[in-house]
Scaffold this motif. Structure first.
Motif, PDB file in Angstrom:
ATOM      1  N   SER A   5       0.864  -1.179   0.000  1.00 50.66           N
ATOM      2  CA  SER A   5       0.000   0.000   0.000  1.00 50.66           C
ATOM      3  C   SER A   5       0.901   1.229   0.000  1.00 50.66           C
ATOM      4  CB  SER A   5      -0.909  -0.005   1.232  1.00 50.66           C
ATOM      5  OG  SER A   5      -1.732   1.138   1.253  1.00 50.66           O
ATOM      6  N   LEU A   6       1.176   1.760  -1.186  1.00 53.74           N
ATOM      7  CA  LEU A   6       2.103   2.879  -1.344  1.00 53.74           C
ATOM      8  C   LEU A   6       1.351   4.103  -1.844  1.00 53.74           C
ATOM      9  CD1 LEU A   6       5.008   0.944  -3.112  1.00 53.74           C
ATOM     10  CD2 LEU A   6       4.796   1.469  -0.677  1.00 53.74           C
ATOM     11  N   GLY A   7       1.715   5.262  -1.302  1.00 54.43           N
ATOM     12  CA  GLY A   7       1.010   6.470  -1.676  1.00 54.43           C
ATOM     13  C   GLY A   7       1.928   7.639  -1.936  1.00 54.43           C
ATOM     14  N   GLY A   8       1.364   8.820  -1.841  1.00 57.19           N
ATOM     15  CA  GLY A   8       2.089  10.032  -2.180  1.00 57.19           C
ATOM     16  C   GLY A   8       3.255  10.318  -1.252  1.00 57.19           C
ATOM     17  N   LYS A   9       3.118   9.998   0.043  1.00 55.03           N
ATOM     18  CA  LYS A   9       4.210  10.302   0.965  1.00 55.03           C
ATOM     19  C   LYS A   9       5.427   9.429   0.675  1.00 55.03           C
ATOM     20  CE  LYS A   9       6.210  12.460   4.256  1.00 55.03           C
ATOM     21  NZ  LYS A   9       5.812  12.412   5.661  1.00 55.03           N
ATOM     22  N   GLU A  10       5.211   8.165   0.363  1.00 51.46           N
ATOM     23  CA  GLU A  10       6.330   7.295   0.005  1.00 51.46           C
ATOM     24  C   GLU A  10       7.072   7.841  -1.214  1.00 51.46           C
ATOM     25  OE1 GLU A  10       3.478   4.605   2.267  1.00 51.46           O
ATOM     26  OE2 GLU A  10       3.328   6.254   0.851  1.00 51.46           O
ATOM     27  N   SER A  11       6.304   8.234  -2.242  1.00 56.91           N
ATOM     28  CA  SER A  11       6.924   8.772  -3.458  1.00 56.91           C
ATOM     29  C   SER A  11       7.674  10.068  -3.174  1.00 56.91           C
ATOM     30  CB  SER A  11       5.847   9.018  -4.520  1.00 56.91           C
ATOM     31  OG  SER A  11       5.228   7.806  -4.899  1.00 56.91           O
ATOM     32  N   GLY A 241      -6.168  -1.924   8.413  1.00 60.04           N
ATOM     33  CA  GLY A 241      -6.700  -2.369   7.130  1.00 60.04           C
ATOM     34  C   GLY A 241      -6.677  -3.880   6.984  1.00 60.04           C
ATOM     35  N   ARG A 242      -5.584  -4.510   7.393  1.00 57.60           N
ATOM     36  CA  ARG A 242      -5.510  -5.978   7.248  1.00 57.60           C
ATOM     37  C   ARG A 242      -6.417  -6.681   8.250  1.00 57.60           C
ATOM     38  NH1 ARG A 242      -0.032  -8.312   4.576  1.00 57.60           N
ATOM     39  NH2 ARG A 242       0.623  -6.418   3.508  1.00 57.60           N
ATOM     40  N   LEU A 243      -6.577  -6.118   9.428  1.00 56.67           N
ATOM     41  CA  LEU A 243      -7.507  -6.709  10.391  1.00 56.67           C
ATOM     42  C   LEU A 243      -8.936  -6.636   9.870  1.00 56.67           C
ATOM     43  CD1 LEU A 243      -6.023  -5.366  13.747  1.00 56.67           C
ATOM     44  CD2 LEU A 243      -6.015  -7.741  12.946  1.00 56.67           C
ATOM     45  N   THR A 331      -4.166 -11.043   0.748  1.00 55.58           N
ATOM     46  CA  THR A 331      -4.367 -10.080   1.837  1.00 55.58           C
ATOM     47  C   THR A 331      -3.494  -8.860   1.617  1.00 55.58           C
ATOM     48  OG1 THR A 331      -4.586 -11.994   3.342  1.00 55.58           O
ATOM     49  CG2 THR A 331      -4.427  -9.810   4.350  1.00 55.58           C
ATOM     50  N   TRP A 332      -4.097  -7.683   1.675  1.00 59.34           N
ATOM     51  CA  TRP A 332      -3.325  -6.443   1.720  1.00 59.34           C
ATOM     52  C   TRP A 332      -4.188  -5.370   2.377  1.00 59.34           C
ATOM     53  CZ3 TRP A 332      -4.630  -8.835  -2.920  1.00 59.34           C
ATOM     54  CH2 TRP A 332      -5.587  -8.200  -3.736  1.00 59.34           C
ATOM     55  N   SER A 333      -3.543  -4.299   2.806  1.00 54.95           N
ATOM     56  CA  SER A 333      -4.212  -3.335   3.676  1.00 54.95           C
ATOM     57  C   SER A 333      -5.344  -2.575   3.000  1.00 54.95           C
ATOM     58  CB  SER A 333      -3.188  -2.343   4.233  1.00 54.95           C
ATOM     59  OG  SER A 333      -2.267  -2.995   5.086  1.00 54.95           O
ATOM     60  N   HIS A 334      -5.241  -2.320   1.696  1.00 53.71           N
ATOM     61  CA  HIS A 334      -6.281  -1.570   1.001  1.00 53.71           C
ATOM     62  C   HIS A 334      -7.212  -2.493   0.219  1.00 53.71           C
ATOM     63  CE1 HIS A 334      -2.938  -2.027  -1.831  1.00 53.71           C
ATOM     64  NE2 HIS A 334      -3.818  -1.923  -2.804  1.00 53.71           N
TER      65      HIS A 334
END
Length: 354
Positions: A5-11, A241-243, A331-334
């Motif tokens: 789950s990668l977004g704008g902050k990671e980039s 998210g995974r829970l 399984t993934w968070s999103h």
């Protein structure tokens, strides 16, 4: 099976690291990542390294474990813990797991202790913490492998906070990821210094190229840590998210012959990959895959593999039984409810039918 789950902050962090020119094994994001892990676990020191396996090898070396020593390792786990013990020249002693939580059985571990036993390497399997209260009664060093347990906890503390040292993995399929990467955490300042020394070629920045020990390049890059730092800022979101995905699976699979992996009332597990058991596991995996879902059988018990079975002095009955009936589902968070529905339908319908 799992998507990061990668977004704008990671980039943004990666672009910032690239623009700064700090892209290798030092840099401000490495420092920030280590501080964030210390805050999350309550540990005094975190050292970011290149992988979870590297973390295991370095902490074993830093503890002085090597030829002639034994380390008790659960038989139900990915092979990295046993392989790391062999890499430093010691002997892994495979131990059965507790069927109530699938982590190392402290009673079975006690029966395997010898004068050569230097440590128990306890794996928080698939997000479930080990019984560290009982393991502490063994009067031997405990190393926590929390690679699959970001966000898990017991009444005594959080995953990553147990034992003389703990390790994390940040592989792409983990709840918190940096692509590849790992960390060693400890409250012992001398051990922390040895870990960092070994991970940095056996030298310190203040002492130039005067190598104090035989070290290795186990460092995490600043680019990798840039991703990891952004992920730790989203820690609660990613764990939650995974829970939520696990709860959706539970609701859809109840009554269809699939049993979720067990957990103890004293633990609050996280979800790494959602896992169920079925007496018809192999057929279920094949059915799901034919219908387009990436279901997978869990690892075989190490005690059942030709490479490792010589290291099991006693039968690992529970580990073997679990490994023959357990399976992971994507399984993934999103992951959305519609994705969970598609996977469960792939398990329950005949192959090729819509």
């Amino acid at each position: 099976m799992s998507q990061p789950s990668l977004g704008g902050k990671e980039s943004a962090n990666v672009r910032d690291a690239m623009a700064s020119g700090w892209i290798s094994g030092t840099g401000p994001y490495v420092d920030a990542f280590e501080r964030s892990l210390e805050q999350r676990t309550g540990r005094a020191s975190a050292t970011a390294v290149s992988s979870g396996t590297t973390a295991l090898e370095i902490v074993l070396s830093a503890l002085g474990i090597g030829p002639g020593d034994e380390v008790v390792v659960p038989a139900l786990t990915f092979a990295a813990p046993a392989a790391a013990v062999l890499t430093v020249g010691a002997v892994p002693v495979l131990c059965d797991v507790d069927p109530g939580n699938w982590t190392i059985d402290p009673g079975a571990a006690r029966a395997l202790l010898t004068p050569r036993t230097k440590a128990v390497l306890a794996v928080d399997l698939m997000g479930h913490p080990c019984d560290y209260e009982r393991l502490a009664e063994l009067d031997v060093l405990v190393i926590e492998d929390a690679a699959q347990a970001h966000g898990a906890r017991t009444a005594q503390g959080v995953a990553g906070g147990f034992g003389v040292a703990s390790v994390f993995s940040f592989h792409a399929n983990k709840v918190i990821t940096s692509g590849e990467g790992g960390a060693v955490l400890t409250d012992d300042p001398e051990l922390a210094d040895r870990v960092r020394l070994i991970a940095h070629h056996g030298m310190t920045a203040s002492d130039g190229y005067r190598h104090r020990v035989v070290g290795r390049n186990g460092r995490m890059t600043n680019l990798t840590a840039a991703v990891g730092t952004a992920q730790t800022e989203r820690w609660d979101e990613l764990v939650r998210g995974r829970l939520t995905v696990a709860r959706h699976y539970d609701a859809r699979l109840t009554g269809h012959g699939f049993v979720p992996r067990p957990h103890e009332p004293w633990a609050s597990p996280s979800c790494w990959l959602y896992c169920v058991t079925s007496p018809e596991r192999d057929a279920a995996v094949e059915r799901a895959r034919r219908n387009g879902a990436d279901a997978r059988a869990v690892w075989p018990a190490l005690s059942d593999l030709p490479l490792y079975r010589r290291y099991a002095p006693r039968p690992c009955i529970h580990a073997s039984a679990i490994s023959r009936t357990a399976m992971w589902l994507p399984t993934w968070s999103h992951m959305g409810p519609e994705d969970v529905a598609a996977v469960t339908e792939s398990l329950l319908r005949a192959p090729g039918l819509s």
